[in-house]
Enzyme design. Structure first.
Site, PDB file in Angstrom:
ATOM      1  N   THR A  70      -8.177   3.283   8.301  1.00 35.56           N
ATOM      2  CA  THR A  70      -9.388   2.465   8.354  1.00 35.56           C
ATOM      3  C   THR A  70      -9.487   1.790   9.720  1.00 35.56           C
ATOM      4  OG1 THR A  70      -8.962   2.028   6.027  1.00 35.56           O
ATOM      5  CG2 THR A  70     -10.692   0.732   7.072  1.00 35.56           C
TER       6      THR A  70
ATOM      7  N   GLU B 197      -8.489   0.409  -2.965  1.00 32.05           N
ATOM      8  CA  GLU B 197      -9.219   0.353  -1.701  1.00 32.05           C
ATOM      9  C   GLU B 197     -10.180   1.536  -1.684  1.00 32.05           C
ATOM     10  OE1 GLU B 197      -6.384  -0.211   1.562  1.00 32.05           O
ATOM     11  OE2 GLU B 197      -7.862   0.815   2.780  1.00 32.05           O
TER      12      GLU B 197
ATOM     13  N   ARG C  96      -7.215  12.700   0.952  1.00 31.23           N
ATOM     14  CA  ARG C  96      -6.117  13.220   1.782  1.00 31.23           C
ATOM     15  C   ARG C  96      -4.744  12.764   1.284  1.00 31.23           C
ATOM     16  NH1 ARG C  96      -6.992   9.846   7.367  1.00 31.23           N
ATOM     17  NH2 ARG C  96      -9.063  10.705   7.178  1.00 31.23           N
TER      18      ARG C  96
ATOM     19  N   ASN D 154       0.866  -1.181   0.000  1.00 30.74           N
ATOM     20  CA  ASN D 154       0.000   0.000   0.000  1.00 30.74           C
ATOM     21  C   ASN D 154       0.913   1.245   0.000  1.00 30.74           C
ATOM     22  OD1 ASN D 154      -1.355   2.292   1.070  1.00 30.74           O
ATOM     23  ND2 ASN D 154      -3.009   0.985   1.795  1.00 30.74           N
TER      24      ASN D 154
ATOM     25  N   GLU E 275     -10.488  -9.706   2.963  1.00 25.50           N
ATOM     26  CA  GLU E 275      -9.230  -9.301   3.593  1.00 25.50           C
ATOM     27  C   GLU E 275      -9.511  -9.213   5.086  1.00 25.50           C
ATOM     28  OE1 GLU E 275      -6.845  -6.246   1.806  1.00 25.50           O
ATOM     29  OE2 GLU E 275      -6.087  -5.606   3.748  1.00 25.50           O
TER      30      GLU E 275
ATOM     31  N   HIS F 171      -5.618   3.707  -1.647  1.00 25.28           N
ATOM     32  CA  HIS F 171      -6.936   3.992  -1.090  1.00 25.28           C
ATOM     33  C   HIS F 171      -7.360   5.375  -1.562  1.00 25.28           C
ATOM     34  CE1 HIS F 171      -9.562   4.113   2.855  1.00 25.28           C
ATOM     35  NE2 HIS F 171     -10.249   4.410   1.769  1.00 25.28           N
TER      36      HIS F 171
ATOM     37  N   ARG G 136      -9.543   7.892  -0.925  1.00 27.89           N
ATOM     38  CA  ARG G 136     -10.485   8.286   0.138  1.00 27.89           C
ATOM     39  C   ARG G 136     -11.391   9.398  -0.351  1.00 27.89           C
ATOM     40  NH1 ARG G 136      -8.663   6.451   5.472  1.00 27.89           N
ATOM     41  NH2 ARG G 136     -10.438   7.664   6.166  1.00 27.89           N
TER      42      ARG G 136
ATOM     43  N   HIS H  30      -3.358  -4.697   7.708  1.00 26.71           N
ATOM     44  CA  HIS H  30      -3.505  -3.585   8.654  1.00 26.71           C
ATOM     45  C   HIS H  30      -2.590  -3.785   9.854  1.00 26.71           C
ATOM     46  CE1 HIS H  30      -5.130   0.010  10.355  1.00 26.71           C
ATOM     47  NE2 HIS H  30      -5.818   0.169   9.253  1.00 26.71           N
TER      48      HIS H  30
ATOM     49  N   HIS I   8       1.049   6.275   1.690  1.00 24.43           N
ATOM     50  CA  HIS I   8       1.844   7.245   2.446  1.00 24.43           C
ATOM     51  C   HIS I   8       2.981   7.876   1.637  1.00 24.43           C
ATOM     52  CE1 HIS I   8      -0.760   6.727   5.675  1.00 24.43           C
ATOM     53  NE2 HIS I   8      -0.484   5.456   5.840  1.00 24.43           N
TER      54      HIS I   8
HETATM   55  N1  PXP Z   1      -5.569  -3.240   4.106  1.00 29.96           N
HETATM   56  C1  PXP Z   1      -6.550  -2.320   4.279  1.00 29.96           C
HETATM   57  C2  PXP Z   1      -7.928  -2.689   3.876  1.00 29.96           C
HETATM   58  C3  PXP Z   1      -6.255  -1.047   4.805  1.00 29.96           C
HETATM   59  O1  PXP Z   1      -7.250  -0.159   4.989  1.00 29.96           O
HETATM   60  C4  PXP Z   1      -4.927  -0.723   5.096  1.00 29.96           C
HETATM   61  C5  PXP Z   1      -4.600   0.673   5.560  1.00 29.96           C
HETATM   62  O2  PXP Z   1      -4.803   1.564   4.521  1.00 29.96           O
HETATM   63  C6  PXP Z   1      -3.945  -1.696   4.896  1.00 29.96           C
HETATM   64  C7  PXP Z   1      -4.294  -2.950   4.426  1.00 29.96           C
HETATM   65  C8  PXP Z   1      -2.514  -1.424   5.201  1.00 29.96           C
HETATM   66  O3  PXP Z   1      -2.385  -1.170   6.539  1.00 29.96           O
HETATM   67  P1  PXP Z   1      -0.990  -0.615   7.101  1.00 29.96           P
HETATM   68  O4  PXP Z   1      -0.751   0.689   6.424  1.00 29.96           O
HETATM   69  O5  PXP Z   1      -1.228  -0.513   8.553  1.00 29.96           O
HETATM   70  O6  PXP Z   1       0.047  -1.655   6.724  1.00 29.96           O
END
Ligand code: PXP
Length: 240
Positions: free
Chosen positions: A100, A69, A48, A6, A150, A42, A44, A190, A9
């Site tokens: 999330t 996402e 953001r 992901n 997931e 994601h 959003r 997550h 960031h």
């Molecule tokens: N999976 C989902 C559905 C999420 O919402 C997130 C956070 O955006 C992640 C995975 C990745 O989580 P993390 O950034 O904590 O590794």
């Protein structure tokens, strides 16, 4: 087991200054080179971090499939129908949350989710539902027609009390078995990092881990390619 990265960031850093860098597409290419199988972004509702233009650009130029996402909101669903990402992961979304916060209320929102799953899957995207490891919710997820769940690993990853952590890990293990028995692909994500990955590997039937924050944080010191490679190395002992 596979790794999806992901890269939200990377865009968070860019949006913090309104610069053109760091570039999410460049990050995605590095993740692919290091062995990631997919890139999650994601989109959003408050935009953001990831912007619409990122999603369109990544869908054209990213060398590995995109997992989009998103919330089940009509505005974003229309973008997903236009972009046709390989995978869509439906998540609950609250404006004020840092990230999330919980899994989808699949039972409470069954009809709306079932409709969106069908629209997206008929359009060629595989749909994943982001859920707590609860057997009723997983059974309801299967009934929507979604092909993937997931499992939300956040509560387990955040737990500091060892007994609580063990209880939550057992729930994830039971949830994975339940989802697999229902014919669902099992992903998880997550809060996963290099400290908790060994415990995550105890969850059976995992197809893909989606990891963001910890990899991008490690990348600050190690570089992104190394950060992806070290997570893959930590995952390499997995036996489904
Ligand atoms: N999976 C989902 C559905 C999420 O919402 C997130 C956070 O955006 C992640 C995975 C990745 O989580 P993390 O950034 O904590 O590794």
């Amino acid at each position: 087991m596979k790794l999806g990265v992901n890269i939200d960031h990377v865009a968070t850093l860019r949006q913090a200054r309104g610069t053109s860098y760091p570039d999410p597409l460049a990050a995605a290419k590095i993740c692919a080179k290091a062995g990631a199988v997919s890139i999650t972004v994601h989109l959003r509702e408050d935009r953001r971090h990831i912007q619409d233009s990122d999603v369109y650009l990544l869908s054209k130029a990213c060398p590995i499939p995109i997992n989009l996402e998103m919330a089940n909101s009509e505005e974003i669903v229309r973008i997903a129908l236009d972009v046709k990402p390989a995978e869509v992961c439906l998540v609950p979304e609250k404006r004020q949350e840092l990230t999330t916060e919980g899994g989808l209320d699949v039972i409470g929102n069954f009809q709306a989710l079932e409709k969106t799953v069908k629209r997206l899957q008929d359009n060629g995207s595989v749909v994943s539902l982001f859920v707590e490891p609860d057997e009723k919710i997983i059974a309801s997820s299967a009934k929507t027609g979604a092909r993937v769940v997931e499992l939300h690993t956040g509560s387990f990853c955040d737990a500091t009390d060892p007994e609580k952590a063990e209880r939550l890990l057992q729930k994830l293990i039971a949830g994975a078995k339940c989802a697999h028995a229902l014919g669902l692909q099992v992903n998880a994500g997550h809060g996963i990092n290099l400290d908790n990955i060994t415990s995550i590997l105890k969850i059976p039937h995992l197809d893909t881990l989606n990891i963001g924050h910890s990899i991008i944080a490690r990348a600050v010191f190690q570089g992104l390619e190394n950060a992806v490679r070290e997570m893959l190395a930590a995952m390499s002992e997995y036996k489904a």
